[in-house]
Design a protein around this motif. Structure first.
Motif, PDB file in Angstrom:
ATOM      1  N   GLU A  27       0.846  -1.195   0.000  1.00 27.10           N
ATOM      2  CA  GLU A  27       0.000   0.000   0.000  1.00 27.10           C
ATOM      3  C   GLU A  27       0.876   1.239   0.000  1.00 27.10           C
ATOM      4  OE1 GLU A  27      -3.613  -0.115   0.436  1.00 27.10           O
ATOM      5  OE2 GLU A  27      -3.161  -2.132  -0.255  1.00 27.10           O
ATOM      6  N   PHE A  28       0.352   2.330  -0.533  1.00 24.05           N
ATOM      7  CA  PHE A  28       1.114   3.578  -0.447  1.00 24.05           C
ATOM      8  C   PHE A  28       0.175   4.736  -0.120  1.00 24.05           C
ATOM      9  CE2 PHE A  28       0.471   6.789  -3.756  1.00 24.05           C
ATOM     10  CZ  PHE A  28      -0.529   6.174  -4.500  1.00 24.05           C
ATOM     11  N   TRP A  29       0.744   5.819   0.391  1.00 24.15           N
ATOM     12  CA  TRP A  29      -0.003   7.051   0.575  1.00 24.15           C
ATOM     13  C   TRP A  29       0.955   8.229   0.479  1.00 24.15           C
ATOM     14  CZ3 TRP A  29       0.934   3.395   4.259  1.00 24.15           C
ATOM     15  CH2 TRP A  29       1.660   3.776   5.389  1.00 24.15           C
ATOM     16  N   ASP A  30       0.411   9.409   0.258  1.00 26.08           N
ATOM     17  CA  ASP A  30       1.273  10.571   0.110  1.00 26.08           C
ATOM     18  C   ASP A  30       1.401  11.329   1.445  1.00 26.08           C
ATOM     19  OD1 ASP A  30      -1.202  11.797   0.237  1.00 26.08           O
ATOM     20  OD2 ASP A  30      -1.200  12.463  -1.856  1.00 26.08           O
ATOM     21  N   ARG A  31       2.308  12.286   1.464  1.00 22.10           N
ATOM     22  CA  ARG A  31       2.574  13.044   2.687  1.00 22.10           C
ATOM     23  C   ARG A  31       1.292  13.717   3.222  1.00 22.10           C
ATOM     24  NH1 ARG A  31       6.369  17.502   1.249  1.00 22.10           N
ATOM     25  NH2 ARG A  31       8.115  16.066   1.554  1.00 22.10           N
ATOM     26  N   ARG A  60      -2.305   3.716   7.403  1.00 24.90           N
ATOM     27  CA  ARG A  60      -2.946   3.517   6.111  1.00 24.90           C
ATOM     28  C   ARG A  60      -4.471   3.399   6.275  1.00 24.90           C
ATOM     29  NH1 ARG A  60      -6.101   2.883   2.945  1.00 24.90           N
ATOM     30  NH2 ARG A  60      -6.191   1.567   1.091  1.00 24.90           N
ATOM     31  N   GLU A  61      -4.904   2.628   7.250  1.00 21.31           N
ATOM     32  CA  GLU A  61      -6.328   2.306   7.344  1.00 21.31           C
ATOM     33  C   GLU A  61      -7.191   3.479   7.781  1.00 21.31           C
ATOM     34  OE1 GLU A  61      -7.081  -1.284   9.618  1.00 21.31           O
ATOM     35  OE2 GLU A  61      -7.267  -2.337   7.699  1.00 21.31           O
ATOM     36  N   ARG A  62      -6.606   4.410   8.540  1.00 18.73           N
ATOM     37  CA  ARG A  62      -7.436   5.496   9.075  1.00 18.73           C
ATOM     38  C   ARG A  62      -7.545   6.702   8.151  1.00 18.73           C
ATOM     39  NH1 ARG A  62      -6.953   5.537  15.590  1.00 18.73           N
ATOM     40  NH2 ARG A  62      -8.978   6.516  15.322  1.00 18.73           N
ATOM     41  N   ILE A  63      -6.918   6.624   6.985  1.00 15.89           N
ATOM     42  CA  ILE A  63      -6.969   7.774   6.071  1.00 15.89           C
ATOM     43  C   ILE A  63      -8.417   8.149   5.707  1.00 15.89           C
ATOM     44  CG2 ILE A  63      -6.261   8.685   3.811  1.00 15.89           C
ATOM     45  CD1 ILE A  63      -3.744   6.837   4.034  1.00 15.89           C
ATOM     46  N   PRO A  64      -9.244   7.187   5.258  1.00 12.50           N
ATOM     47  CA  PRO A  64     -10.618   7.563   4.894  1.00 12.50           C
ATOM     48  C   PRO A  64     -11.390   8.147   6.079  1.00 12.50           C
ATOM     49  CG  PRO A  64     -10.101   5.356   4.089  1.00 12.50           C
ATOM     50  CD  PRO A  64      -8.979   5.759   4.991  1.00 12.50           C
ATOM     51  N   GLY A 100      -3.407   4.210  -1.922  1.00 15.40           N
ATOM     52  CA  GLY A 100      -4.035   3.046  -2.550  1.00 15.40           C
ATOM     53  C   GLY A 100      -3.175   1.809  -2.604  1.00 15.40           C
ATOM     54  N   HIS A 101      -3.613   0.919  -3.481  1.00 12.65           N
ATOM     55  CA  HIS A 101      -3.040  -0.418  -3.585  1.00 12.65           C
ATOM     56  C   HIS A 101      -2.121  -0.457  -4.808  1.00 12.65           C
ATOM     57  CE1 HIS A 101      -6.571  -1.079  -1.033  1.00 12.65           C
ATOM     58  NE2 HIS A 101      -7.333  -0.688  -2.026  1.00 12.65           N
ATOM     59  N   VAL A 102      -0.818  -0.289  -4.596  1.00 12.82           N
ATOM     60  CA  VAL A 102       0.116  -0.283  -5.722  1.00 12.82           C
ATOM     61  C   VAL A 102       0.041  -1.612  -6.462  1.00 12.82           C
ATOM     62  CG1 VAL A 102       2.512   0.053  -6.430  1.00 12.82           C
ATOM     63  CG2 VAL A 102       1.655   1.199  -4.395  1.00 12.82           C
ATOM     64  N   ASN A 122      -4.377   0.429  -8.248  1.00 12.09           N
ATOM     65  CA  ASN A 122      -5.645   0.995  -7.780  1.00 12.09           C
ATOM     66  C   ASN A 122      -5.374   2.182  -6.855  1.00 12.09           C
ATOM     67  OD1 ASN A 122      -8.411  -0.510  -5.839  1.00 12.09           O
ATOM     68  ND2 ASN A 122      -8.282   1.466  -6.856  1.00 12.09           N
ATOM     69  N   LEU A 123      -5.829   3.355  -7.310  1.00  9.15           N
ATOM     70  CA  LEU A 123      -5.605   4.595  -6.556  1.00  9.15           C
ATOM     71  C   LEU A 123      -6.920   5.116  -5.981  1.00  9.15           C
ATOM     72  CD1 LEU A 123      -3.706   7.244  -6.115  1.00  9.15           C
ATOM     73  CD2 LEU A 123      -4.906   8.102  -8.132  1.00  9.15           C
ATOM     74  N   HIS A 124      -6.856   5.574  -4.746  1.00 10.04           N
ATOM     75  CA  HIS A 124      -7.973   6.335  -4.189  1.00 10.04           C
ATOM     76  C   HIS A 124      -7.537   7.794  -4.076  1.00 10.04           C
ATOM     77  CE1 HIS A 124     -10.043   2.651  -3.473  1.00 10.04           C
ATOM     78  NE2 HIS A 124      -9.135   2.197  -2.630  1.00 10.04           N
ATOM     79  N   ILE A 125      -8.355   8.686  -4.628  1.00  8.49           N
ATOM     80  CA  ILE A 125      -8.142  10.112  -4.382  1.00  8.49           C
ATOM     81  C   ILE A 125      -9.298  10.567  -3.524  1.00  8.49           C
ATOM     82  CG2 ILE A 125      -7.810  12.411  -5.356  1.00  8.49           C
ATOM     83  CD1 ILE A 125      -7.260  11.357  -7.953  1.00  8.49           C
ATOM     84  N   MET A 126      -9.017  11.398  -2.555  1.00  9.25           N
ATOM     85  CA  MET A 126     -10.087  11.976  -1.751  1.00  9.25           C
ATOM     86  C   MET A 126      -9.836  13.478  -1.592  1.00  9.25           C
ATOM     87  SD  MET A 126     -10.845   9.013   1.133  1.00  9.25           S
ATOM     88  CE  MET A 126     -12.465   9.637   1.544  1.00  9.25           C
ATOM     89  N   ALA A 127     -10.898  14.179  -1.292  1.00  4.52           N
ATOM     90  CA  ALA A 127     -10.782  15.629  -1.048  1.00  4.52           C
ATOM     91  C   ALA A 127     -11.961  16.073  -0.207  1.00  4.52           C
ATOM     92  CB  ALA A 127     -10.773  16.388  -2.375  1.00  4.52           C
ATOM     93  N   ASN A 128     -11.737  17.086   0.603  1.00  4.06           N
ATOM     94  CA  ASN A 128     -12.860  17.710   1.322  1.00  4.06           C
ATOM     95  C   ASN A 128     -13.409  18.843   0.478  1.00  4.06           C
ATOM     96  OD1 ASN A 128     -11.121  17.089   4.317  1.00  4.06           O
ATOM     97  ND2 ASN A 128     -13.178  16.338   3.916  1.00  4.06           N
TER      98      ASN A 128
END
Lengths: 520, 520
Positions: free
Chosen positions: A301-305, A379-383, A432-434, A438-444
């Motif tokens: 899994e990966f995520w950005d800063r 990783r899991e608490r991002i959403p 997301g899942h490299v 599979n990428l997840h993008i989210m935004a408020n």
């Protein structure tokens, strides 16, 4: 800590927590997606219908509420999704406890032309499990028995309403584990997982549900029960009917039972977190992991800063973060094996190579279960973190791994050029899942401003379609993406889907307005 | 040796070897399965039809033969199967070289109501790839290009006529391997593998084609091309249409292209052969292998003493057999891993435990590639050995592993009590894939005595259905088992299959009389 994380996630799905939250309810979905109109072919609910359902179910298994103000309605938890992005106006939610009841309900609805929405743990993010108008909700939560488990073959046969984590807890002491793992595991149900063809964190190792599910029990739209609960690993007798219902999002029938193969629980599990300077390095680290860890690599899994900073801000603290290097990307990799000393040697080889080649800037490896759960939560608490920060958009695209993060950069640039980044579109994050591309993008975004949602939808989906990607890797079409279906599928594919829908559900009562366009 | 084995298997499928064989041709399938009549809805082939096809294909890609004596017909290799158990009377075999030609052919056949049989390497054993009457054969052998291979993702996109082994040879130097392996790999084609949902020797590790196949290009019965050649690992945009065609045996459309995920080629492969005294010990050895070898276990095959003796008699010799112990069962297990010293340690632990617990009586481990191939042939050459011994029946059932060998014992007892064992039913042998609960029973029977075949069919299928098994784990229904479909599937399932067939192929031209009963 891991437990706590999941527990809190579960609570968010109960009616109490939704009512208790301070967020105002989102506008009705049909006020936002205005090109979808209620079909006249469906009857409006009448008291006589409710009376019929009272002959099928006991009164504690029916929620019927004609309240006009949704803030006070007992139906609101079922009409609304977890992200508060979708809302319907159903007045009736039924809770069958056995297959024969589901059969009676669907037969009646089909005869009376009453539209139906199947609902599991209500954790879906595409609005597939919520009504658009006044469809009757059939919620599967009370059909939650584990029917059988064979501790030699590892094959479980369960009711559709069994919670994913409950099944995992059941099989773990017997030496098995479910082949599917996702953040919502404390709330989501097997039937819903199968209906959305959920992917999750372990797909890389165990493959998709098209492989793990051995059989299904499905109530067809006319109330007929298709008993296809095979426990055989291989069976080539005619068309593999179950495959049709995996990922059909309840538009072809209602899944009431699932036969699923569970793999052996690994005796050795290891987790490492890496700090990486670029997405190019993320890819390199992944390719090297495939080479060095090979058969024991179970997740990458990966995520950005920005994801990491959001989690820090909302729910954890600086000192909880185990890595000092402040790099642009982080990755978490998991191995599952059967012999700790072998796995450790492979991991040592891998981590050494990563550092020597300067692909990773820093890294930590969990030394015990407590540290393992501590690492996973980043990783899991991002959403969860972004939902706590306001109304959140979520995307789920698949494409060539090389392109994966370019989309996030382009989204940011697009809104930055228009002066909207960090003002209208806040906390734009990518993770997301490299391993699965599979990428997840989210935004408020500002509460309930659908034009803002729609603009980002358009940008993300246009970009993805242009780059031969999929606009939904694992979340499904639901209602959120149905307007894009004709753009991401050919006419031939759409026509074939329509033929199948019409052949199996000629009255179109099952989860209407969703997934397949042009069938009403 | 392995190479030679496969090479000779391939030669058996050429027209030369069939014509050269001394066996008389089996009676026409429609003279044996007399309840299936030619449907009047299909037109008989006329010269004008052949003239049309000559405008689509060059003359070297058409075989047209009106010869009344099949012994002399150039159509016989396509009308007849490898086992010489099925025979049709087609007069036309077409060899398209590109998708657009397949499209024109099917469109014409659909308009003219000409029935069509798709054919790949003609290695199927259920008669699915051979005509029953005068259906036109569309043979895919000349559509055999590897369209693309991505050496980062390991995803191959190929024409349907690519031979399985050719693809493996292509990807091997790039560090990948096909996730499917079976005895006929030198002749069978990807399109045929997908159409029959072939299982084979590696299913235990890599799962079924429902997971490995990422996309398909299919020409639908009306000539429309469905381009669904996705190279994405995850894609939940609507119904997963490709799944319908996997295992449909060409009754819903003709597969022209396949997108398939190939796993990394293992850097460490080990093979061991075990001698076991009972089928109970075979099961114990399998359970222990799952425990000790876990993530590296890639195959677990077994066969009985009679299988071994047949191979010895027909094609190998006593001294080739590497084990001295003359036990009732033998098993072959394969591991695939990434680090030889780790794999060796795991295998040592396993083999030591097997001997100490007296589960295995003896065992050998291959020390080099030559020995590896030598061991494999004792399992792989069984079908070839029995075919060389006379007309052979082959069965392919799945059930609970505990019951697997009981069927062989009961077949023997049944015919022994009737005085028919070793007289009419000779060389009754059992072997198969323990890991998948999949047994193959074979027997030699007198040439062309269909009542003898039918009697054994009935016994095996009745027994299997009674024990909740599948009458075909991987070989498919074809025409051989279509009369049993209504017994092994419920009315609901049959009706659903009929709906799908009628929705996609309303004229019923695709591979008629097979798989789904009651659609003509």
């Amino acid at each position: 800590m891991f437990r706590n994380c999941r527990q809190s996630f579960r609570l968010l799905h109960t009616s109490r927590s939704i009512k208790g939250s301070q967020k105002a309810l989102t506008p009705l979905t049909n006020e936002k997606i205005t090109n979808i109109k209620r079909s006249d072919k469906f009857k409006q609910l009448e008291q006589s219908d409710v009376d019929y359902f009272r002959t099928v179910l006991t009164s504690n298994n029916i929620v019927h509420d004609e309240t006009s103000n949704p803030e006070n309605s007992t139906m609101t938890p079922y009409n609304t999704d977890f992200f508060n992005l979708h809302r319907g106006a159903s007045k009736l939610c039924l809770f069958p406890t056995e297959t024969s009841q589901v059969s009676k309900i669907l037969k009646y609805c089909n005869d009376q032309k009453l539209a139906v929405v199947p609902q599991g743990g209500n954790t879906g993010v595409s609005g597939g499990q919520n009504p658009l108008f006044d469809e009757i909700i059939v919620n599967m939560s009370k059909m939650n028995k584990i029917r059988s488990f064979n501790d030699i073959s590892g094959i479980a046969v369960v009711d559709a309403g069994v919670v994913l984590e409950s099944l995992d807890n059941y099989v773990a002491p017997l030496g098995y584990t479910v082949p599917l793992d996702l953040g919502a595991k404390g709330s989501c149900q097997l039937g819903g997982n199968v209906s959305t063809n959920a992917g999750g964190l372990r797909l890389m190792k165990f493959g998709s549900l098209h492989g793990s599910v051995l059989g299904l029990e499905v109530v067809l739209p006319d109330g007929t029960v298709m008993d296809n609960l095979s426990t055989l690993r291989k069976d080539n007798t005619g068309y593999d009917l179950k495959q049709l219902f995996i990922g059909a999002e309840g538009t072809l029938g209602l899944i009431t039972g699932v036969s699923i193969m569970t793999p052996r629980k690994p005796t050795s599990v290891n987790i490492a977190m890496l700090a990486l300077e670029s997405f190019d390095d993320v890819q390199k680290a992944f390719v090297m992991a495939k080479e060095d860890l090979s058969e024991i690599l179970s997740g990458f899994e990966f995520w950005d800063r920005e994801s990491m900073e959001l989690v820090k801000r909302v729910m954890l603290t600086d000192k909880d973060f185990p890595i000092e290097a402040n790099t642009k990307f982080y990755a978490l990799l998991e191995t599952q094996g059967s012999r700790q000393e072998h796995d450790q040697e492979k991991i040592d080889t891998y981590l050494t190579r990563l550092m020597e080649t300067n692909v990773a800037q820093d890294g930590v490896m969990a030394q015990d279960e407590k540290q393992t759960t501590a690492l996973w939560q980043w990783r899991e608490r991002i959403p969860e973190a972004i939902v706590q920060s306001g109304t959140a958009m979520t995307y789920d695209v698949a494409m060539d791994v090389q392109l994966l993060y370019k989309l996030v950069e382009d989204v940011k640039q697009h809104y930055s050029e228009r002066g909207l980044l960090d003002k209208v579109y806040k906390n734009v994050i990518g993770f997301g899942h490299v391993g699965d591309g599979n990428l997840h993008i989210m935004a408020n975004i500002p509460d309930h401003d659908y034009s803002v949602q729609k603009d980002m939808d358009k940008f993300v989906y246009d970009w993805t379609i242009k780059h031969n990607g999929s606009i939904t890797a694992e979340h499904g079409i639901g209602v959120a993406k149905v307007n894009y279906m004709t753009r991401c599928k050919t006419d031939v594919q759409i026509r074939l889907m329509q033929s199948i829908k019409n052949a199996i559900d000629p009255n179109g009562i099952m989860n209407p307005y969703k997934v397949v366009p042009g069938v009403l």
